[in-house]
Design an enzyme around this catalytic site. Structure first.
Site, mmCIF file in Angstrom:
data_model
loop_
_atom_site.group_PDB
_atom_site.id
_atom_site.type_symbol
_atom_site.label_atom_id
_atom_site.label_comp_id
_atom_site.label_asym_id
_atom_site.label_seq_id
_atom_site.Cartn_x
_atom_site.Cartn_y
_atom_site.Cartn_z
ATOM 1 N N HIS A 1 81.234 107.886 4.741
ATOM 2 C CA HIS A 1 81.749 109.209 5.067
ATOM 3 C C HIS A 1 82.645 109.697 3.927
ATOM 4 C CE1 HIS A 1 81.269 108.451 9.667
ATOM 5 N NE2 HIS A 1 80.224 109.091 9.161
ATOM 6 N N TYR B 1 86.578 105.588 4.300
ATOM 7 C CA TYR B 1 86.663 104.137 4.536
ATOM 8 C C TYR B 1 85.659 103.630 5.558
ATOM 9 C CZ TYR B 1 91.155 105.982 2.926
ATOM 10 O OH TYR B 1 92.125 106.709 2.274
ATOM 11 N N HIS B 2 84.450 104.218 5.583
ATOM 12 C CA HIS B 2 83.451 103.842 6.582
ATOM 13 C C HIS B 2 82.124 103.409 5.967
ATOM 14 C CE1 HIS B 2 85.684 106.786 9.490
ATOM 15 N NE2 HIS B 2 86.328 105.636 9.352
ATOM 16 N N PRO B 3 82.111 102.523 4.965
ATOM 17 C CA PRO B 3 80.822 102.108 4.397
ATOM 18 C C PRO B 3 80.030 101.243 5.375
ATOM 19 C CG PRO B 3 82.584 100.776 3.476
ATOM 20 C CD PRO B 3 83.244 101.844 4.309
#
Length: 546
Positions: free
Chosen positions: A303, A482-484
């Site tokens: 994101h 911070y959403h890999p």
């Protein structure tokens, strides 16, 4: 030392690599069975620092001892910038470093997982797991849990600006809804993974309650080098992991299974170091190929967020570090230091989604609000009183990769999220539409009452048009949320890295249980589903279901 861990304490039935959101939940649940031993390996140290537990202090941990301290390769779509990617390196992993936003996404997100990986991963199948995980204050929906280990609470002391933002959303015609509904979510005040005003990581929720179990051993400062295997081609089984502990390489042995829970970056790195990955790429680094698996490290999704930061009149988190706020926090767990910074959010569907045939009724942008100007990727002090109204690209079409920089396990891998690289330009078009919605919210009477008309970011924004502010914010100031996910995707197809039971294809005795198995990123935040993945993995391994 119990007999279950071998004479040197480095042998167990199950070896779990990574004590983060999924790994901590997985290890704790496995150890509920007294007939098995579980060895949990964590590269970082114990979660001792005060900043790990004070909610508003999370950015103080960036670039520090509790952070893997990653950066992407230069991003052509973002003016050639590298983007800082913090990841938790301690017990609790990124649940010890994140902004504590408990946002589960939409039921349709998980049904899409089921389309890729079978009915185990549908919304209906996962609801009992969310309920088992959550201890939600005042559940607003039957799918929310009230008695689980993970505390999910209302904010104790939100800034008045957060109420102004929600009033602005209503003024702009958006619905205000309770958080974490399965569908039809609008704008909400954020529920947070906190307990009585302090962070509640998975180390708090799962590992501390389990620490007295004699069949669970947690080893910190244990950096995994590679998975070990026995057998011949076509019949290989994971036997353990080579791990560096106190500067010495040790062989940790698994009698039954090894489970990788290192996350979207470290899990594919470890798979490739172990000979499972794209054959050509492994050969470039002199690594013997055990399984030619091209999708290891591929399918990377994240994101991207671009924020607008109008100047505010006062009362923001700019004052959070004043001594009076520390006293308030330590005495009563109240005040600005209880803030998770991202105190409100909302989902919107832009006209781009309608024009490109996105599934009906689902958003393509999340709007995030902070009572502070979140600038410099969180790496610089808050410069002034200001707010952040940001647009998050929920379903990027761009796909990136994790690749090895070298065969040295201590070398950071090459992270290329390929932001805004989709050939049709839909990602950038959607972001600009989201930023236009941010401008609409900033221009409402509700937010106008608490802002000054000036700008913290982009600097000099009052002399730009909204379109100029949006373009500059997207290209020059955007960063990860911070959403890999996705680099060891699960699926029923032969090309998927893991099967629907999370078993790595091509070998036996090895599974993955973390955000890397998500085939697609959810329209929400990834901490909650990562914990659920750990819970499901434990049941798959032990042969039980809710």
């Amino acid at each position: 030392m119990t007999a279950g861990f071998g004479a040197d304490g480095l042998e167990a039935d199950y070896v779990v690599v990574g004590a983060g959101s999924a790994g901590a939940a997985l290890a704790a649940r496995l150890s509920e069975d007294p007939n098995v031993s579980v060895l949990l390996l964590e590269a970082g140290g114990p979660d001792k620092a005060l900043e790990l537990h004070v909610p508003a202090a999370f950015s103080k941990l960036f670039r520090g001892a509790y952070d893997w301290n990653y950066d992407t390769v230069p991003q052509p779509g973002l003016e050639g910038r590298t983007v800082y990617w913090p990841r938790g390196k301690t017990l609790g992993g990124s649940s010890s470093l994140n902004a504590m936003m408990w946002i589960r996404g939409f039921a349709a997100d998980y049904d899409e997982w089921a389309d890729a990986a079978g009915p185990t991963w549908s919304w209906d199948a996962l609801v009992p797991y969310f309920q088992r995980v959550e201890r939600t204050s005042d559940p607003a929906d039957a799918t929310q849990g009230a008695h689980g280990p993970q505390s999910v609470e209302h904010q104790r002391d939100p800034r008045p600006h957060t109420a102004a933002f929600l009033a602005a959303a209503a003024e702009a015609g958006h619905p205000l809804t309770p958080p974490n509904l399965p569908a039809a979510q609008g704008f909400s005040q954020t529920m947070v993974s906190q307990r009585r005003g302090a962070r509640a990581s998975t180390a708090d929720a799962y590992l501390r309650p389990a620490k007295k179990r004699r069949n669970l051993r947690v080893v910190t400062g244990a950096h995994a080098r590679r998975v070990t295997f026995a057998g011949v081609e076509g019949d290989r089984r994971a036997t353990g992991v080579y791990v560096d502990i106190d500067g010495i390489t040790r062989h940790v042995r698994a009698r039954r299974e090894v489970v990788l829970a290192g996350g979207t970056i470290n899990t594919p790195q470890l798979l490739m170091l172990s000979g499972i990955g794209p054959a050509e790429h492994l050969a470039e680094h002199g690594i013997d190929v055990l399984v030619d698996a091209p999708d290891v490290g591929a399918n990377l999704q994240d994101h991207l967020v671009a924020g607008l930061a109008p100047a505010a009149k006062g009362g923001t988190l700019f004052a959070a570090e004043k001594p009076a706020e520390l006293v308030k926090y330590l005495a009563a767990r109240k005040g600005m230091l209880t803030s998770n910074v991202g105190e409100a959010y909302g989902f919107v569907r832009t006209d781009v989604a309608d024009r490109t045939g996105a599934p009906e009724g689902l958003p393509d942008i999340e709007i995030i609000f902070a009572s502070a100007p979140y600038v410099g990727e969180g790496l610089v002090p808050t410069p002034a009183h200001g707010l952040t109204v940001g647009a998050i690209l929920l379903r990027p079409r761009s796909r990136g990769t994790i690749r090895l920089a070298s065969a040295d396990p201590s070398a950071a891998p090459l992270i290329d999220p390929a932001y805004l690289s989709d050939p049709d330009g839909i990602d950038a078009e959607t972001m600009l539409a989201g930023l236009a919605e941010c401008e609409r919210l900033i221009d409402t009477d509700a937010l106008g009452a608490v802002t000054t008309g000036g700008w913290v970011q982009p600097e000099g924004g009052e002399h730009m048009t909204p379109a100029e502010r949006a373009e500059l914010s997207m290209r020059r100031y955007s960063h990860t949320l911070y959403h890999p996910v996705g680099t060891a995707r699960m699926g029923t197809d032969a090309a998927s890295v893991v099967d629907p039971e999370l078993r790595v294809r091509g070998v036996a005795g090895l599974r993955v249980a973390d955000a890397s198995v998500m085939p697609t990123v959810i329209r929400g935040h990834t901490n909650a589903p990562a914990i659920v993945i750990g819970e499901v993995a434990a049941d798959l391994i032990l042969g039980r279901r809710i």
